[in-house]
Design a protein around this motif. Structure first.
Motif, mmCIF file in Angstrom:
data_model
loop_
_atom_site.group_PDB
_atom_site.id
_atom_site.type_symbol
_atom_site.label_atom_id
_atom_site.label_comp_id
_atom_site.label_asym_id
_atom_site.label_seq_id
_atom_site.Cartn_x
_atom_site.Cartn_y
_atom_site.Cartn_z
ATOM 1 N N ASP A 29 0.916 -1.157 -0.447
ATOM 2 C CA ASP A 29 0.321 -0.016 -0.251
ATOM 3 C C ASP A 29 1.241 1.108 -0.212
ATOM 4 O OD1 ASP A 29 1.543 -0.335 2.840
ATOM 5 O OD2 ASP A 29 -0.431 -0.107 3.318
ATOM 6 N N ALA A 30 2.470 0.961 -0.288
ATOM 7 C CA ALA A 30 3.536 2.500 -0.615
ATOM 8 C C ALA A 30 2.242 3.005 -1.622
ATOM 9 C CB ALA A 30 4.306 2.266 -0.761
ATOM 10 N N GLU A 31 2.188 4.439 -0.868
ATOM 11 C CA GLU A 31 1.664 5.269 -1.882
ATOM 12 C C GLU A 31 2.850 6.127 -2.377
ATOM 13 O OE1 GLU A 31 0.560 10.395 -1.013
ATOM 14 O OE2 GLU A 31 0.266 9.474 0.186
ATOM 15 N N PRO A 32 2.775 6.088 -4.068
ATOM 16 C CA PRO A 32 3.430 6.160 -5.120
ATOM 17 C C PRO A 32 4.069 7.289 -4.745
ATOM 18 C CG PRO A 32 1.577 4.960 -6.223
ATOM 19 C CD PRO A 32 1.427 5.525 -4.750
ATOM 20 N N GLN A 33 3.322 8.565 -5.119
ATOM 21 C CA GLN A 33 4.335 10.333 -5.202
ATOM 22 C C GLN A 33 4.936 9.585 -3.461
ATOM 23 O OE1 GLN A 33 1.181 13.042 -4.693
ATOM 24 N NE2 GLN A 33 2.693 14.473 -4.349
ATOM 25 N N LEU A 34 4.716 9.180 -2.464
ATOM 26 C CA LEU A 34 5.881 9.503 -1.534
ATOM 27 C C LEU A 34 7.009 8.867 -1.471
ATOM 28 C CD1 LEU A 34 5.752 10.633 1.455
ATOM 29 C CD2 LEU A 34 4.617 8.639 2.407
ATOM 30 N N HIS A 50 10.651 9.623 8.232
ATOM 31 C CA HIS A 50 9.139 9.168 8.446
ATOM 32 C C HIS A 50 9.018 8.540 6.743
ATOM 33 C CE1 HIS A 50 10.126 12.465 5.592
ATOM 34 N NE2 HIS A 50 9.103 12.988 5.072
ATOM 35 N N TYR A 51 9.886 7.778 6.037
ATOM 36 C CA TYR A 51 9.478 7.238 5.128
ATOM 37 C C TYR A 51 9.401 5.742 5.236
ATOM 38 C CZ TYR A 51 10.573 10.941 1.790
ATOM 39 O OH TYR A 51 10.831 12.139 1.136
ATOM 40 N N LYS A 52 9.731 5.491 6.762
ATOM 41 C CA LYS A 52 10.068 3.872 7.405
ATOM 42 C C LYS A 52 8.746 2.967 6.601
ATOM 43 C CE LYS A 52 8.659 5.116 11.812
ATOM 44 N NZ LYS A 52 9.376 4.703 13.524
ATOM 45 N N LYS A 53 7.139 4.020 6.702
ATOM 46 C CA LYS A 53 6.254 3.047 7.059
ATOM 47 C C LYS A 53 6.233 2.350 5.166
ATOM 48 C CE LYS A 53 3.723 7.861 5.649
ATOM 49 N NZ LYS A 53 3.070 8.614 6.064
ATOM 50 N N LEU A 54 6.975 2.677 4.087
ATOM 51 C CA LEU A 54 7.254 2.489 2.569
ATOM 52 C C LEU A 54 7.386 0.753 2.600
ATOM 53 C CD1 LEU A 54 7.872 5.633 1.058
ATOM 54 C CD2 LEU A 54 5.486 5.247 1.592
#
Length: 208
Positions: free
Chosen positions: A86-91, A118-122
């Motif tokens: 569910d990683a957001e492409p833009q992020l 804050h990128y760890k959730k990706l």
């Protein structure tokens, strides 16, 4: 031939070879590296090292993308090969861009680190665990394959064991934890790359 227990074996095997005697003796069988503050002489072995020639950066090109250092490549690949479903492409794109723009290898490491970023959730840690060794090997291999002066420096470390000497209590996986209790996987990868580059070089000369 890259772990700590290999030091004595290397000494026994190569101590009688004149071309290796002084190298082994001078380094006590191993060469330790970490960052520039630890040693300017061996900093080139570090993944955070950024090579310069004539005042300009010399990037490592992998799959058509330039990376300032192996660390930049390593962190960037987290957002290529280990994304959560569910990683957001833009992020994801922003994370990769931030890593590429990082001034230092250490800055790239902070951006891609699972601690505080804050990128760890990706990133899916399980996916990354499966590919991180291969990513590390490729990054290190391409660095020394492409930058000829560094390739020569690396080959000239043979037969010494290469050890990433982290601060006391530091990385126990990629480094030696500061007291040789760590796995030193960075050093082991360097040893494997050195061996591969030597094989390629000797094969080339034999075909000339």
């Amino acid at each position: 031939m890259c772990g700590y227990d290999a030091v004595q074996r290397l000494l026994v095997v190569h101590q009688s070879a004149p071309e290796y005697q002084s190298r082994i003796t001078a380094n006590h069988g191993s060469i330790r590296f970490y960052d520039r503050a630890y040693s300017k002489k061996t900093h080139y072995l570090s993944n955070t090292y950024i090579h310069h020639e004539q005042g300009k950066r010399v990037p490592i090109c992998i799959d058509g993308q330039d990376f300032p250092s192996v660390e930049h490549y390593f962190q960037y690949c987290k957002f290529v090969y280990a994304l959560k479903d569910d990683a957001e492409p833009q992020l994801v794109q922003q994370a990769k861009q931030d890593i590429l723009m990082a001034e230092r290898g250490r800055d790239a490491s902070v951006i891609g680190s699972p601690k505080g970023s804050h990128y760890k959730k990706l990133v899916d840690p399980n996916k990354w665990k499966k590919v991180s060794d291969c990513v590390m090997y490729r990054g290190v291999y391409e660095k020394f394959k492409q930058i000829k002066v560094l390739k020569k420096e690396l080959l000239d470390t043979f037969p010494c064991v290469l050890i990433e000497h982290t601060p006391q209590g530091g990385d126990k996986f990629w480094g030696n934890a500061g007291d040789d209790s760590g796995l030193n996987l960075t050093g082991q990868v360097l040893g494997k790359v050195r061996e591969q580059l030597y094989k390629e070089q000797t094969h080339h000369y034999s075909c000339v």
